[in-house]
Design an enzyme around this catalytic site. Structure first.
Site, short mmCIF file in Angstrom:
data_model
loop_
_atom_site.label_atom_id
_atom_site.label_comp_id
_atom_site.label_asym_id
_atom_site.label_seq_id
_atom_site.Cartn_x
_atom_site.Cartn_y
_atom_site.Cartn_z
N SER A 131 0.85 -1.20 0.00
CA SER A 131 0.00 0.00 0.00
C SER A 131 0.88 1.24 0.00
O SER A 131 2.06 1.19 0.37
CB SER A 131 -0.86 -0.01 1.27
OG SER A 131 -1.41 1.25 1.53
N TYR A 144 -3.10 -0.52 10.07
CA TYR A 144 -2.96 -0.79 8.63
C TYR A 144 -1.57 -0.38 8.15
O TYR A 144 -0.89 -1.14 7.46
CB TYR A 144 -4.05 -0.03 7.87
CG TYR A 144 -4.12 -0.35 6.40
CD1 TYR A 144 -4.76 -1.50 5.94
CD2 TYR A 144 -3.54 0.49 5.45
CE1 TYR A 144 -4.83 -1.80 4.59
CE2 TYR A 144 -3.60 0.21 4.09
CZ TYR A 144 -4.26 -0.94 3.67
OH TYR A 144 -4.32 -1.24 2.32
#
Ligand SMILES: NC(=O)c1ccc[n+]([C@@H]2O[C@H](COP(=O)([O-])OP(=O)(O)OC[C@H]3O[C@@H](n4cnc5c(N)ncnc54)[C@H](OP(=O)(O)O)[C@@H]3O)[C@@H](O)[C@H]2O)c1
Length: 242
Positions: A131, A144
């Site tokens: 990501s 995350y």
């Protein structure tokens, strides 16, 4: 060079979104694919090349069992794509451990399971879906970011350990992609436009935008690449002024 004819792949998180698109994309390039997720895909993947098994990737015993059984049945394993992931933005004190389990520990367990077979065959390609959060700070989602940052670095560590066995490990780094995970931001006009402004190509990505890079990383076309990031973000990371 880009053909996956006769190859065998496993894709986690393949019930929808990015994982589904990658499973379908690998199959369209000729690979047999095992799709793992807790729920079955609503959309049909390409031809009959994609087999589905229900699996919670945090259940290491089940994950290893599905991987070993598939490899035994197919007689080989060429590719693992770790795409299963969750994002629990907000007050996530209770969600941090679980996010790290799904987004970091489970990919590691998957790598362990395929690596046993790939090392013996002295060949294989492992692709971890990371990501922008592995590179940049984003508010309100520390679990995350920590998990994706860890996964990104796990790639380099495993690339080092598995390189001598001919097994490659790389990161596929999506930008903002329209999926269930990002539905709330996508539907919010202000946030949606802000995401577009930050992106050189001035649009959100679709899961299909990631397929080319995944096929490249899975195939012989990338045979001398390991421990690398391929960023497919419409130019988000490279952009200076926003
Ligand atoms: N969308 C983006 O903009 C974006 C950007 C950067 C990175 N990513 C990453 O790309 C990957 C896919 O995200 P997405 O946007 O496609 O999200 P999504 O549409 O929410 O899909 C997530 C997938 O992960 C699976 N999954 C979640 N928890 C699981 C578990 N415990 N066991 C097995 N499967 C599980 C889900 O299947 P079930 O619910 O059926 O189990 C689903 O197939 C994730 O790793 C995400 O972090 C996405």
């Amino acid at each position: 060079m880009f053909s996956l004819e006769g190859r065998v792949a496993i894709v986690t998180g393949a019930s929808r979104g990015i994982g589904w698109a990658l499973a379908d994309g690998l199959a369209r390039s000729g690979s047999k694919v095992l799709a793992l997720a807790r729920s079955k895909a609503a959309d049909q993947c390409f031809l009959d090349l994609v087999e589905y098994q229900s699996c919670d990737v945090t259940n290491t015993e089940a994950l290893t069992h599905h991987i070993d059984t598939f490899v035994e049945n197919c007689g080989r394993i060429d590719v693992l794509i770790n795409a299963a992931g969750i994002s629990l933005p907000g007050d996530i004190q209770d969600g941090v451990e679980h996010t790290i389990k799904v987004n970091l520990i489970a990919p590691y367990r998957g790598i362990e399971a395929v690596a046993r077979h790939m090392r013996a065959a002295r060949s294989g390609s492992i692709i971890n879906v990371t990501s922008l959060a592995a590179f940049q700070g984003f508010p309100n989602n520390p679990g995350y970011a920590a998990a994706k940052g860890g996964l990104s670095q796990l790639t380099r560590a495993m690339a080092c350990d598995l390189g001598p066995f001919g097994v490659r490990v790389n990161n596929l780094v999506p930008g903002y992609i329209e999926t269930d995970m990002t539905a709330a931001s996508y539907k919010d006009q202000k946030i949606n436009e802000q995401r577009c402004r930050n992106t050189m190509l001035e649009r959100w990505g679709a899961p299909s935008d990631l397929v080319g890079a995944a096929v490249f990383l899975a195939s012989d076309a990338s045979s001398y690449m390991t421990g690398q990031d391929i960023v497919v973000d419409g130019g988000w990371l490279a952009k200076g002024l926003v």
